[in-house]
Design a protein around this motif. Structure first.
Motif, mmCIF file in Angstrom:
data_model
loop_
_atom_site.group_PDB
_atom_site.id
_atom_site.type_symbol
_atom_site.label_atom_id
_atom_site.label_comp_id
_atom_site.label_asym_id
_atom_site.label_seq_id
_atom_site.Cartn_x
_atom_site.Cartn_y
_atom_site.Cartn_z
ATOM 1 N N GLN A 178 -35.530 15.567 12.916
ATOM 2 C CA GLN A 178 -36.029 16.033 11.624
ATOM 3 C C GLN A 178 -36.909 14.978 10.964
ATOM 4 O O GLN A 178 -37.962 15.291 10.421
ATOM 5 N N GLU B 7 -40.852 15.356 10.043
ATOM 6 C CA GLU B 7 -41.382 15.100 8.700
ATOM 7 C C GLU B 7 -42.526 14.093 8.750
ATOM 8 O O GLU B 7 -43.545 14.273 8.073
ATOM 9 N N THR C 261 -45.573 15.838 10.188
ATOM 10 C CA THR C 261 -46.140 16.754 9.207
ATOM 11 C C THR C 261 -46.938 15.999 8.164
ATOM 12 O O THR C 261 -48.066 16.374 7.843
ATOM 13 N N LYS C 262 -46.374 14.903 7.653
ATOM 14 C CA LYS C 262 -47.098 14.102 6.655
ATOM 15 C C LYS C 262 -48.368 13.515 7.244
ATOM 16 O O LYS C 262 -49.408 13.478 6.590
ATOM 17 N N GLU D 273 -50.929 16.296 7.418
ATOM 18 C CA GLU D 273 -51.478 16.571 6.086
ATOM 19 C C GLU D 273 -52.462 15.478 5.684
ATOM 20 O O GLU D 273 -53.545 15.760 5.163
ATOM 21 N N ALA E 12 -51.318 22.402 3.296
ATOM 22 C CA ALA E 12 -49.950 21.920 3.472
ATOM 23 C C ALA E 12 -49.165 22.852 4.394
ATOM 24 O O ALA E 12 -48.441 22.398 5.285
ATOM 25 N N THR E 13 -49.335 24.141 4.226
ATOM 26 C CA THR E 13 -48.648 25.120 5.070
ATOM 27 C C THR E 13 -49.127 25.018 6.506
ATOM 28 O O THR E 13 -48.317 25.013 7.450
ATOM 29 N N ARG F 183 -47.649 22.011 8.276
ATOM 30 C CA ARG F 183 -46.257 22.235 8.685
ATOM 31 C C ARG F 183 -46.193 23.159 9.893
ATOM 32 O O ARG F 183 -45.489 22.890 10.852
ATOM 33 N N GLU F 184 -46.929 24.249 9.846
ATOM 34 C CA GLU F 184 -46.891 25.230 10.928
ATOM 35 C C GLU F 184 -47.465 24.672 12.227
ATOM 36 O O GLU F 184 -47.021 25.031 13.306
ATOM 37 N N ILE G 47 -44.639 23.007 14.058
ATOM 38 C CA ILE G 47 -43.400 23.743 14.272
ATOM 39 C C ILE G 47 -43.666 24.930 15.172
ATOM 40 O O ILE G 47 -44.405 25.833 14.823
#
Length: 65
Positions: free
Chosen positions: A9, A13, A16-17, A20, A43-44, A47-48, A51
């Motif tokens: 996790q 994270e 993802t950061k 972004e 931002a979405t 993340r996507e 994932i």
């Protein structure tokens, strides 16, 4: 459904950061406060991008093939 470990996790994270931040760097002169809906979309997408839930839903041996 499988859940990532705490280390997994934390890695997700960070990735993802990083995603972004890279998108924001590419749009250096873009003003997100003038386009709030686009900032949310970025931002979405970040993340996507990292994932892929289908991999989490398969048995471990199938995912490694």
């Amino acid at each position: 459904m499988l859940e990532p470990t705490p280390d997994g996790q934390a890695t997700l994270e960070r990735l993802t950061k990083t995603g972004e931040q890279r998108l924001h760097d590419l749009l250096e002169y873009w003003r997100p406060e003038e386009h709030e809906e686009l900032a949310e979309l970025i931002a979405t997408l970040a993340r996507e991008f990292f994932i892929d839930t289908s991999a989490l839903e398969q048995p471990a041996y199938a995912a490694s093939r």
